[in-house]
Design a protein around this motif. Structure first.
Motif, PDB file in Angstrom:
ATOM      1  N   VAL A  83       0.840  -1.201   0.000  1.00  0.00           N
ATOM      2  CA  VAL A  83       0.000   0.000   0.000  1.00  0.00           C
ATOM      3  C   VAL A  83       0.874   1.249   0.000  1.00  0.00           C
ATOM      4  O   VAL A  83       0.580   2.221  -0.695  1.00  0.00           O
ATOM      5  CB  VAL A  83      -0.963  -0.021   1.209  1.00  0.00           C
ATOM      6  N   LYS A  84       1.972   1.226   0.751  1.00  0.00           N
ATOM      7  CA  LYS A  84       2.876   2.386   0.773  1.00  0.00           C
ATOM      8  C   LYS A  84       3.530   2.610  -0.581  1.00  0.00           C
ATOM      9  O   LYS A  84       3.690   3.746  -1.016  1.00  0.00           O
ATOM     10  CB  LYS A  84       3.956   2.194   1.838  1.00  0.00           C
ATOM     11  N   THR A  86       2.405   1.657  -3.593  1.00  0.00           N
ATOM     12  CA  THR A  86       1.470   2.042  -4.650  1.00  0.00           C
ATOM     13  C   THR A  86       0.905   3.431  -4.412  1.00  0.00           C
ATOM     14  O   THR A  86       0.478   4.083  -5.354  1.00  0.00           O
ATOM     15  CB  THR A  86       0.308   1.034  -4.759  1.00  0.00           C
ATOM     16  N   GLY A  87       0.860   3.875  -3.152  1.00  0.00           N
ATOM     17  CA  GLY A  87       0.372   5.209  -2.851  1.00  0.00           C
ATOM     18  C   GLY A  87      -1.136   5.326  -2.924  1.00  0.00           C
ATOM     19  O   GLY A  87      -1.671   6.425  -2.917  1.00  0.00           O
ATOM     20  N   ASP A  88      -1.833   4.231  -2.969  1.00  0.00           N
ATOM     21  CA  ASP A  88      -3.287   4.242  -3.064  1.00  0.00           C
ATOM     22  C   ASP A  88      -3.867   4.215  -1.662  1.00  0.00           C
ATOM     23  O   ASP A  88      -3.792   3.221  -0.957  1.00  0.00           O
ATOM     24  CB  ASP A  88      -3.771   3.034  -3.866  1.00  0.00           C
ATOM     25  N   VAL A  89      -4.492   5.322  -1.226  1.00  0.00           N
ATOM     26  CA  VAL A  89      -5.013   5.449   0.132  1.00  0.00           C
ATOM     27  C   VAL A  89      -6.267   4.602   0.313  1.00  0.00           C
ATOM     28  O   VAL A  89      -6.543   4.128   1.390  1.00  0.00           O
ATOM     29  CB  VAL A  89      -5.309   6.930   0.446  1.00  0.00           C
ATOM     30  N   THR A  90      -7.020   4.352  -0.764  1.00  0.00           N
ATOM     31  CA  THR A  90      -8.270   3.611  -0.629  1.00  0.00           C
ATOM     32  C   THR A  90      -8.042   2.143  -0.309  1.00  0.00           C
ATOM     33  O   THR A  90      -8.924   1.479   0.173  1.00  0.00           O
ATOM     34  CB  THR A  90      -9.095   3.700  -1.933  1.00  0.00           C
ATOM     35  N   ARG A  91      -6.865   1.638  -0.538  1.00  0.00           N
ATOM     36  CA  ARG A  91      -6.593   0.215  -0.293  1.00  0.00           C
ATOM     37  C   ARG A  91      -6.227  -0.073   1.152  1.00  0.00           C
ATOM     38  O   ARG A  91      -6.133  -1.204   1.543  1.00  0.00           O
ATOM     39  CB  ARG A  91      -5.466  -0.264  -1.193  1.00  0.00           C
ATOM     40  N   THR A  92      -5.996   0.943   1.972  1.00  0.00           N
ATOM     41  CA  THR A  92      -5.545   0.705   3.330  1.00  0.00           C
ATOM     42  C   THR A  92      -6.615   0.043   4.181  1.00  0.00           C
ATOM     43  O   THR A  92      -6.313  -0.668   5.113  1.00  0.00           O
ATOM     44  CB  THR A  92      -5.115   2.021   4.007  1.00  0.00           C
ATOM     45  N   GLY A  93      -7.881   0.239   3.896  1.00  0.00           N
ATOM     46  CA  GLY A  93      -8.946  -0.360   4.692  1.00  0.00           C
ATOM     47  C   GLY A  93      -9.203  -1.809   4.368  1.00  0.00           C
ATOM     48  O   GLY A  93     -10.002  -2.442   5.027  1.00  0.00           O
ATOM     49  N   ARG A  94      -8.542  -2.377   3.385  1.00  0.00           N
ATOM     50  CA  ARG A  94      -8.810  -3.757   2.967  1.00  0.00           C
ATOM     51  C   ARG A  94      -8.067  -4.777   3.802  1.00  0.00           C
ATOM     52  O   ARG A  94      -8.368  -5.941   3.733  1.00  0.00           O
ATOM     53  CB  ARG A  94      -8.438  -3.936   1.498  1.00  0.00           C
ATOM     54  N   HIS A  95      -7.077  -4.404   4.566  1.00  0.00           N
ATOM     55  CA  HIS A  95      -6.340  -5.405   5.324  1.00  0.00           C
ATOM     56  C   HIS A  95      -6.870  -5.407   6.720  1.00  0.00           C
ATOM     57  O   HIS A  95      -6.881  -6.231   7.459  1.00  0.00           O
ATOM     58  CB  HIS A  95      -4.837  -5.171   5.285  1.00  0.00           C
TER      59      HIS A  95
END
Length: 95
Positions: A83-84, A86-95
């Motif tokens: 996630v860090k 790729t820089g995609d903030v929306t993916r942080t809630g998936r883990h």
């Protein structure tokens, strides 16, 4: 053997039998090939793992976790790194 004025012998019966066996073998082979072509998931894919070509790194990581190749701590650690990077903030809630 005399049959309606023609002496056919055993070769006529052999040719008819061999022809019928060949005919049905071709029909069955075509049926099997057609079934295999239509029943193959995802069309003609020679990939051993049957994963789609567009698998993201998160999907591959989740598959490894599901197969038991990595434990939960390693999964979360690697997912955080992904996630860090790729820089995609929306993916942080998936883990």
């Amino acid at each position: 053997m005399f049959w309606y004025g023609h002496d056919v012998g055993g070769w006529g019966w052999f040719a008819m039998s061999a022809g019928m066996i060949f005919f049905w073998a071709v029909i069955i082979a075509l049926g099997v090939l057609l079934y295999r072509a239509l029943a193959r998931p995802g069309g003609s894919s020679d990939r051993a793992d049957n994963r789609p070509l567009e698998s993201t790194s998160e999907q591959i990581l989740a598959e490894r976790f599901a197969r038991g190749e990595i434990d939960e701590d390693e999964y979360h650690r690697r997912l955080t790194v992904l996630v860090k990077t790729t820089g995609d903030v929306t993916r942080t809630g998936r883990h």
